[in-house]
Motif scaffolding. Structure first.
Motif, mmCIF file in Angstrom:
data_model
loop_
_atom_site.group_PDB
_atom_site.id
_atom_site.type_symbol
_atom_site.label_atom_id
_atom_site.label_comp_id
_atom_site.label_asym_id
_atom_site.label_seq_id
_atom_site.Cartn_x
_atom_site.Cartn_y
_atom_site.Cartn_z
ATOM 1 N N THR B 23 0.831 -1.200 0.000
ATOM 2 C CA THR B 23 0.000 0.000 0.000
ATOM 3 C C THR B 23 0.871 1.258 0.000
ATOM 4 O OG1 THR B 23 -1.532 -1.238 1.370
ATOM 5 C CG2 THR B 23 -1.950 1.106 1.166
ATOM 6 N N GLU B 59 -1.776 -1.314 -3.943
ATOM 7 C CA GLU B 59 -2.829 -0.330 -3.674
ATOM 8 C C GLU B 59 -2.239 1.072 -3.608
ATOM 9 O OE1 GLU B 59 -6.127 -2.771 -1.021
ATOM 10 O OE2 GLU B 59 -5.003 -1.125 -0.127
ATOM 11 N N LYS B 93 -4.916 -1.555 -7.473
ATOM 12 C CA LYS B 93 -6.168 -0.931 -7.032
ATOM 13 C C LYS B 93 -5.827 0.516 -6.727
ATOM 14 C CE LYS B 93 -8.384 -4.940 -4.948
ATOM 15 N NZ LYS B 93 -8.889 -5.520 -3.679
#
Lengths: 186, 123
Positions: B23, B59, B93
């Motif tokens: 992330t 992400e 994402k």
């Protein structure tokens, strides 16, 4: 006493020109971050112009990082100590628009090249700027940070965020150096 | 392999790895983007190398990135595309505030060139 009067004078000038925040001195990453944070807080509290908050911030970051990279590129001899090493940035409001104005000392040939580039960008519409940005982003995929303005994306980004032609003025300081000022309405 | 865990600063994002997800969250306008992302890319290279059958998720949850960080993101996405071409299962994402037009446009531009799953999620 003299200083006190000129500060009052300076303050009136700042108010007169709608200037919210100004900094003059050596740009460092720390200074850029602190000013950036102040801008985010200042502008985010302004409900009238919410949508382009990040655009103002973006123009501020690209302009100040460009100046820092340029002045930090060690291409300068110590000809104009203090002045050469420092930049200036100002954020203000004119009507319902923000503007970011910045200035720095520049070698004459660099100032000319920058002014020419700005003129070129001013002649492009939003679609052309977007296309130019995309092709620049994809062209040289290896970033060379040591080369100031090497990626060439910063000024394109500024032009994309501008809501009016970028203003540029050059004042000659001596036979080798100019002071270049750039004003961007967002 | 050893994970990666970088705390956010004013000008750099938080970068964390958990499960199979890396992330990147926050703002990115470091003094030297290449220098900042170099160790992250080195880690990603190694991680992708070791990835066998598993799926790797990347992400992005960003608010602001400057142009030199955009360049780095482009290199990052190229890296993932290259791994995908070698048969690695990767996906992105990209979380984005719909009002954040700059980043949304940026994500759409990045997505254009890739063949692996690239999901833009408006939040």
């Amino acid at each position: 006493m003299v200083l006190k009067e000129s500060l009052t004078d300076l303050k009136s000038k700042l108010v007169e020109h709608g200037i919210l925040l100004t900094f003059s001195g050596p740009f460092s990453q720390e200074i850029i971050e602190v000013l950036g944070e102040a801008i985010q807080k200042h502008i985010m509290s302004d409900d009238n112009i919410k949508s382009n908050t990040l655009n103002v911030f973006s123009v501020f970051i690209e302009q100040t990082q460009n100046i820092r990279n340029y002045l930090g590129s060690k291409r300068f001899e110590n000809e104009l100590p203090g002045f050469l090493n420092s930049g200036m940035v100002t954020i203000g409001k004119a009507g319902d628009r923000y503007f970011v104005a910045s200035g720095n000392m520049s070698k004459k040939e660099d100032a000319r090249a920058l002014a020419d580039r700005i003129e070129e960008l001013n002649g492009m519409d939003k679609g052309q700027l977007k296309a130019a940005y995309k092709s620049q982003l994809k062209k040289s995929r290896i970033v060379v940070d040591e080369e100031p303005g090497g990626a060439g994306l910063g000024l394109l980004e500024v032009a994309r965020k501008a809501s009016a032609p970028i203003e540029c003025s050059i004042v000659s300081k001596n036979e080798r150096y100019d002071y270049i000022t750039i004003n961007v309405y967002i | 392999m050893v994970g990666i865990n970088i705390e956010a600063t004013k000008s750099t994002p938080e970068i964390k790895f958990a499960g199979n997800t890396l992330t990147i969250k926050g703002q990115s306008y470091p003094e030297n983007s290449v220098g900042f992302y170099a160790p992250v890319f080195a880690w990603v290279d190694e991680y992708l190398e070791e990835l066998d059958e598993g799926k790797a998720i990347f992400e992005f949850n960003l608010i602001y990135i400057n142009t030199s960080s955009s360049k780095c993101m482009m290199d990052f996405i190229d890296k993932l595309q290259e791994a995908f071409s070698r048969g690695k299962q990767v996906m992105i994402k990209w979380y984005c505030d719909p009002d954040n037009e700059s980043l949304l446009e940026c994500a759409e531009e990045f997505k254009e060139d890739v063949e692996f799953p690239f999901e833009i999620i408006l939040v």
